[in-house]
Design an enzyme around this catalytic site. Structure first.
Site, PDB file in Angstrom:
ATOM      1  N   GLY A 152       8.217  -6.833  -4.273  1.00 41.18           N
ATOM      2  CA  GLY A 152       7.962  -7.112  -2.873  1.00 41.18           C
ATOM      3  C   GLY A 152       6.493  -7.463  -2.737  1.00 41.18           C
ATOM      4  N   SER A 153       5.941  -7.332  -1.545  1.00 44.53           N
ATOM      5  CA  SER A 153       4.512  -7.597  -1.382  1.00 44.53           C
ATOM      6  C   SER A 153       4.143  -7.567   0.084  1.00 44.53           C
ATOM      7  CB  SER A 153       4.101  -8.975  -1.933  1.00 44.53           C
ATOM      8  OG  SER A 153       4.420  -9.108  -3.285  1.00 44.53           O
ATOM      9  N   ASN A 154       2.860  -7.366   0.329  1.00 43.23           N
ATOM     10  CA  ASN A 154       2.238  -7.682   1.607  1.00 43.23           C
ATOM     11  C   ASN A 154       1.124  -8.692   1.342  1.00 43.23           C
ATOM     12  OD1 ASN A 154       3.527  -5.365   3.030  1.00 43.23           O
ATOM     13  ND2 ASN A 154       2.091  -4.157   1.815  1.00 43.23           N
ATOM     14  N   ASN A 164       7.708  -9.365   3.325  1.00 42.33           N
ATOM     15  CA  ASN A 164       9.024  -9.582   2.732  1.00 42.33           C
ATOM     16  C   ASN A 164      10.156  -9.726   3.730  1.00 42.33           C
ATOM     17  OD1 ASN A 164       7.847  -7.252   0.381  1.00 42.33           O
ATOM     18  ND2 ASN A 164       7.909  -9.454   0.026  1.00 42.33           N
ATOM     19  N   ARG A 173       8.114  -1.658   7.262  1.00 44.17           N
ATOM     20  CA  ARG A 173       6.829  -2.116   6.693  1.00 44.17           C
ATOM     21  C   ARG A 173       6.312  -3.334   7.439  1.00 44.17           C
ATOM     22  NH1 ARG A 173       6.059  -5.158   1.960  1.00 44.17           N
ATOM     23  NH2 ARG A 173       8.207  -4.721   1.306  1.00 44.17           N
TER      24      ARG A 173
END
Length: 804
Positions: free
Chosen positions: A240-242, A512, A541
């Protein structure tokens, strides 16, 4: 061109003479066939190491740059790299047995044999060689192919010149020289992770039905929809990621800022590795690369910075085949019979006879009998399913990364994406020194328009496409072919004009979810369902991230230090929404007890007080964080999302809804009782500090870890492995990995703070095994040395000349 090349050589030679160099011995002459093990005759690079073992690789062209990169990656990660090369060669069963499970870095295979059958099939059919031979822009450029050849030569040179000390492969016979083809095959495996890589077990197991075989019971429509959603759920993904880009309208100096926070595995072949790559006059870029790749995946140069987040675009689709009644290995398109292509694959197996299996391929792709364990796709006498993965003919990702590395603005990042179209499964977020910001979901996706899905979906597809974006089309109809956009570099994919793009917003953020709320004030709409959803609930998130970054943008005057604070604030949005209500309801429980799932009454009075006093963060010193974490996991696993809150989701207020925990749900008291009983049973205090029970063990030391799980909504995401007998969360499976906060202070040199959470090396005997992990635990950063003057000033500077 001659003058430019001479200038590069003089620059490299001049820098090499500034410091004492260590020169390695030359290798024997290279083989004539460049696909054989390259030995790097005449190839060389200068590697300057600064603090934390970060290499700054200097070379005169792409082949030499690849050589230095391969050499330096092998020095830090030889065992992890060698293990991955076994995977893409289809040799895991030979060395480790057919039934063992691979680490999952390069495919979804659940056994070595399944993975070997797939990758041996790729090798036997010369799939990667054909892609390498495809002329650019549909295929890789000469620079990329030179870098691959150089990387293989550099890796092989390191093996030849050094002794392996990592116990993971010390003395192992399976650590061998690699070829250019091996390097390219690793890139292919990464490209198809979201497509054929998801279906490896189903491809390997697909066999035509035998006479008299009983057909499987079909799952219900609801089960299918749920399975499709779960298959492509970010919550259960190991990646995933931000990332957020701020425009100059929000910053202290009118220049852009970028914070990248990818969430990737902490072990195995999808680890990042940090370096700087420099070809004087041609390339100067720094950042994190996925192991075994030749380019910078996430990073910056002197003018732009970029990061990626795993996108919601579905990188595959299915075609239902109508089979010939007399032959289940033939199918019908527009009334005409087509025979499947039979591929016979043989895999050597340790301690046993070779295993030979047949795979079946169609005009659409391989026949597949499942996508993950959740979604069965039975091959019956009348029907089979073929998997279409457009990234199986995409070897352009490295050219896209090179385009980013040489870009001077966010507009040039967009031009690189439009020219190369090589990104398989991520979004791109970027900022530049002129104050521009960018978000774009520029992916290689099957060209499934909503109109095509409406016309051509099978009954199964009518369930899966709305639920998850997975299209199942009628493969018996020629008019259901995917077609081609005029601006697309290959047939059957969307062209750049169809991609969601947001330019110059005060902030552009992604965690995501789909492109819809990259900026809550400028929502993106109008894209096809396969890209993602519009007007649907956002993850916890995403909600927390948009709250945080929009508040930062509104405040203005932002600097790199503000990005650093956001990264490690460790705020738990779920706690802000639910902890107070949970504590109050807990305190009102009759007799201060709750009944667990096993029927046992549990005293919860102390838990009520701990929850009330929790600071709502996942900091290592936070008391109550672990209790809420365990309670929240149990609650959200048993209470459906649409029943969890009193105030439902509203598309008109997507960041603040849903809210107000519905503590009347019967699962509430049960989850609380189970969490309390679990911690007490493990001997863990309800008010214990998070860092005492969420840690990693490196050597003989525990390193406390801050951050929290997906469902808590923590920006600094970690997904740890629960081991109550070991004291709680004793290892991080995946989470924050290569982190970068980048801006510009008015000069030509960018200001960058970085962190590689798991450190550069997985070798426990290396000084780079856990040094940055200790920094991560303490919320400290590495002050990056990008400009020449800063590299030369490093007190840890070590210069090594490597050559073949």
């Amino acid at each position: 061109m001659r003058i430019r090349l001479r200038q590069r050589r003089h620059t490299v030679a001049g820098i090499a003479l500034l410091t004492a160099l260590t020169t390695t011995a030359a290798l024997p002459p290279a083989a004539a066939d460049r696909h054989e093990h390259p030995r790097g005759d005449g190839l060389s690079a200068t590697i300057r190491y600064t603090e934390y073992g970060i290499p700054h690789i200097l070379a005169e062209d792409y082949a030499n740059l690849g050589f230095g990169t391969g050499w330096a990656q092998a020095a830090d990660q030889v065992c992890t790299l060698a293990d991955g090369f076994l995977t893409v060669r289809g040799e895991r069963s030979r060395w480790f047995g057919p039934d063992a499970a691979p680490d999952g870095s390069l495919s979804s295979a659940t056994t070595n044999l399944a993975g070997d059958l797939y990758f041996r099939g790729v090798r036997d059919t010369h799939t990667v060689e054909k892609l390498l031979a495809t002329p650019a822009p549909a295929g890789p450029s000469r620079d990329v192919k030179d870098a691959m050849r150089g990387w293989a030569a550099g890796y092989n040179a390191w093996l030849k010149q050094n002794r392996i000390t990592d116990p993971a492969c010390k003395g192992a016979e399976w650590v061998k020289p690699v070829t250019t083809l091996d390097v390219a095959a690793r890139g292919f495996a990464i490209s198809v992770l979201g497509g054929q890589g998801r279906g490896v077990d189903g491809i390997a197991a697909a066999q035509p039905p035998t006479a008299g075989a009983r057909e499987q019971a079909s799952p219900s429509r609801d089960e299918i929809a749920h399975a499709a959603r779960e298959l492509f759920s970010q919550e259960d993904s190991d990646m995933g990621s931000n990332a957020v880009a701020f425009s100059g309208a929000t910053t202290a100096n009118g220049r852009g800022l970028l914070l990248g926070n990818p969430h990737y595995p902490w072990q195995g072949g999808r680890r990042f590795w940090q370096s700087q790559q420099t070809i004087p006059g041609e390339l100067d870029v720094m950042g994190g690369s996925l192991l075994g790749t030749t380019t910078i995946s996430i990073g910056h140069n002197s003018r732009i910075a970029w990061s990626h987040t795993v996108a919601t675009g579905v990188t595959l689709n299915l075609h239902r085949l109508t089979l010939d009644p007399s032959d289940p290995t033939a199918y019908v398109v527009d009334g005409r019979r087509e025979k499947m292509t039979k591929r016979t694959v043989t895999v050597p197996v340790r301690g046993g006879a070779d295993v030979t299996r047949t795979q079946w391929w169609t005009r659409y792709g391989p026949v597949v009998t499942s996508l993950g364990a959740q979604l069965p796709l039975p091959w019956t006498a009348g029907t089979a399913y073929a998997l279409n993965d457009p990234n199986a003919v995409n070897m352009r990702a490295s050219d896209t990364a090179l385009g980013f590395s040489k870009a001077r603005s966010t507009d040039e990042v967009l031009r690189a994406l439009r020219r190369t179209q090589g990104i398989p499964w991520v979004n791109t977020i970027a900022a530049d020194s002129r104050g521009h910001s960018l978000f774009t979901q520029s992916q290689v996706l099957p060209r499934i328009t909503d109109d095509l899905a409406a016309r051509c979906s099978t009954p199964l597809g009518k369930v899966t496409y709305p639920a998850s974006g997975v299209a199942v089309l009628d493969g018996s109809r020629g008019d259901c072919a995917l077609g081609r956009d005029k601006d697309a570099v290959q047939p059957g994919i969307f062209g750049p004009a169809r991609m969601p793009v947001l330019k110059d917003a005060p902030y552009a953020e992604n965690s995501n979810d789909s492109a819809w709320l990259a900026n809550a004030d400028r929502p993106l709409t109008g894209y096809e369902r396969i890209f993602g959803t519009v007007g649907t609930p956002r993850s916890m998130r995403t909600r927390g991230a948009v709250e945080d970054v929009s508040a930062m943008a509104d405040k203005g005057g932002l600097k790199v230090a503000d990005l650093q604070k956001q990264q490690f604030a460790d705020r738990a949005p779920a706690g802000d929404l639910a902890a107070a209500d949970a504590a109050k309801t807990c305190a009102d429980l009759p007799g201060g007890t709750a009944t667990g799932s096993d029927g046992t009454a549990v005293e919860v009075g102390q838990a009520c007080r701990v929850l009330a006093g929790w600071d709502r963060t996942m900091s290592t010193g936070s008391r109550g964080a672990l209790l809420f974490d365990r309670f929240w996991r149990k609650l959200t696993a048993t209470v459906p999302a649409d029943k969890l809150w009193k105030v439902p989701f509203s598309a008109a207020d997507p960041v603040r809804t849903p809210h107000t925990l519905d503590t009347r749900q019967p699962g509430f008291a049960t989850a609380l009782a189970d969490a309390v009983a679990e911690l007490r049973g493990a001997g863990i205090p309800l008010d214990g500090k998070l860092g005492a029970n969420q840690f990693v063990v490196r050597g003989d030391k525990r390193i406390p870890v801050h951050g929290g799980t997906e469902s808590l909504g923590v920006w600094n995401k970690v997904e740890p492995a629960w081991d109550p007998k070991g004291g709680g969360y004793t290892e991080v499976v995946h989470g924050s990995s290569y982190i970068q906060a980048v801006g510009w202070d008015g000069g030509s040199c960018p200001v960058a703070r970085t962190l590689l959470t798991y450190s550069q090396s997985s070798n426990p005997d290396s000084p780079r095994y856990n040094d940055q992990t200790h920094l991560y635990s303490q919320r400290k950063w590495v002050t990056e040395r990008f400009c020449e003057k800063d590299i030369r000033r490093s007190p840890a500077l070590k210069v090594v000349r490597v050559r073949g």
